[in-house]
Design an enzyme around this catalytic site. Structure first.
Site, PDB file in Angstrom:
ATOM      1  N   LYS A  13       0.781  -1.113   0.013  1.00 33.41           N
ATOM      2  CA  LYS A  13      -0.107   0.043  -0.087  1.00 33.41           C
ATOM      3  C   LYS A  13       0.908   1.598  -0.161  1.00 33.41           C
ATOM      4  CE  LYS A  13      -1.974  -1.062   3.932  1.00 33.41           C
ATOM      5  NZ  LYS A  13      -1.626  -1.843   4.622  1.00 33.41           N
ATOM      6  N   ARG A  85      -9.202   1.273   8.766  1.00 35.79           N
ATOM      7  CA  ARG A  85      -9.239  -1.094   8.160  1.00 35.79           C
ATOM      8  C   ARG A  85     -10.246  -1.027   9.183  1.00 35.79           C
ATOM      9  NH1 ARG A  85      -3.540   0.151   8.592  1.00 35.79           N
ATOM     10  NH2 ARG A  85      -2.652  -1.404   8.594  1.00 35.79           N
ATOM     11  N   ARG A 159      10.679  -1.633  11.002  1.00 32.16           N
ATOM     12  CA  ARG A 159       9.881  -1.522  11.261  1.00 32.16           C
ATOM     13  C   ARG A 159       9.862  -2.511  13.106  1.00 32.16           C
ATOM     14  NH1 ARG A 159       4.809  -0.521   8.546  1.00 32.16           N
ATOM     15  NH2 ARG A 159       3.324  -1.774   9.892  1.00 32.16           N
TER      16      ARG A 159
END
Ligand code: AMP
Length: 219
Positions: A13, A85, A159
């Site tokens: 995304k 979401r 991350r």
């Protein structure tokens, strides 16, 4: 123009979203990036978000919706990456845009099988510069210079939530809370789904071109 990027964590995304923003001159609003920045600065919002993000859970709807609406108030022509979401978030967004006389142009759904998501996220690295937010993959899409962002030259980092246990939890959360949005936006006639096979010859450019073509058809 309002474009929504939909897809599992690690579906691309952010990467494809960045390209679409360049093509249509859109502001890239990535809720995950905003939360990570707040966490780094240890703000009240950041501390709250961290409790959920570190476990792979979603930040509560009321917190997320208020944050996004606060940002949208100041923007026009936006690509939303990672929001909505949940169904309540999608409903809140519809209500918000309606109140401003605005409409969603298209919802781009990046369709990637779960096993590919796990492979991809475990080798993902992201740009440490929050203004850039570019994402790479040390196996499938490495930067030109190891550890350095092609777009802005900042160091790349991993991350914290891209570890196997958290990824599994995030995928479960995706299937339970976010996947129903595919039907939600299909029923509204807004969904544009693009199938991605990370082992095929399909490149970032191919996916971007396909997404751009679908958006142009709806403009
Ligand atoms: P992302 O960078 O989009 O993968 O987001 C990282 C994490 O931030 C997610 O796993 C969630 O914990 C949190 N997050 C991002 N966007 C949302 C959202 N729209 N609603 C709730 N939590 C979110």
């Amino acid at each position: 123009m309002y474009i929504i990027m939909l897809g599992a964590p690690g579906s691309g995304k952010g990467t494809i979203g960045n390209e679409i923003c360049d093509k249509f001159n859109l502001v890239h609003l990535a809720t995950g990036d905003i939360f990570r920045d707040e966490m780094k600065r240890q703000t009240e919002l950041g501390k709250k978000a961290e409790e959920y993000i570190s476990k792979g859970n979603l930040v509560p709807d009321e917190v997320t919706i208020a944050m996004v609406e606060g940002k949208l108030d100041k923007l026009e022509n936006v690509l939303l990456d990672g929001f909505p979401r949940t169904i309540p978030q999608a409903e809140a967004l519809d209500k918000y845009l309606e109140s401003k006389g605005k409409k969603i142009t298209a919802v781009i759904n990046l369709d990637v099988p779960d096993k590919d998501i796990i492979t991809r996220t475990s080798s993902r690295v992201i740009c440490s510069n929050k203004e850039c937010g570019a994402s790479y993959n040390t196996v499938f899409m490495p930067p030109k210079v190891e550890g350095i962002c092609d777009r802005c030259g900042s160091p790349l980092t991993k991350r914290k939530d891209d570890n196997p246990e958290t990824i599994k939890e995030r995928l479960d959360v995706y299937h339970q809370n976010t996947e129903p949005l595919i039907e939600y936006y299909t029923n509204k006639g807004l969904l544009e789904s693009i199938k991605i096979n990370i082992y095929s010859e399909t490149t970032k450019e191919d996916t971007t071109n396909e997404a751009v073509k679908r958006i142009n058809n709806r403009k």
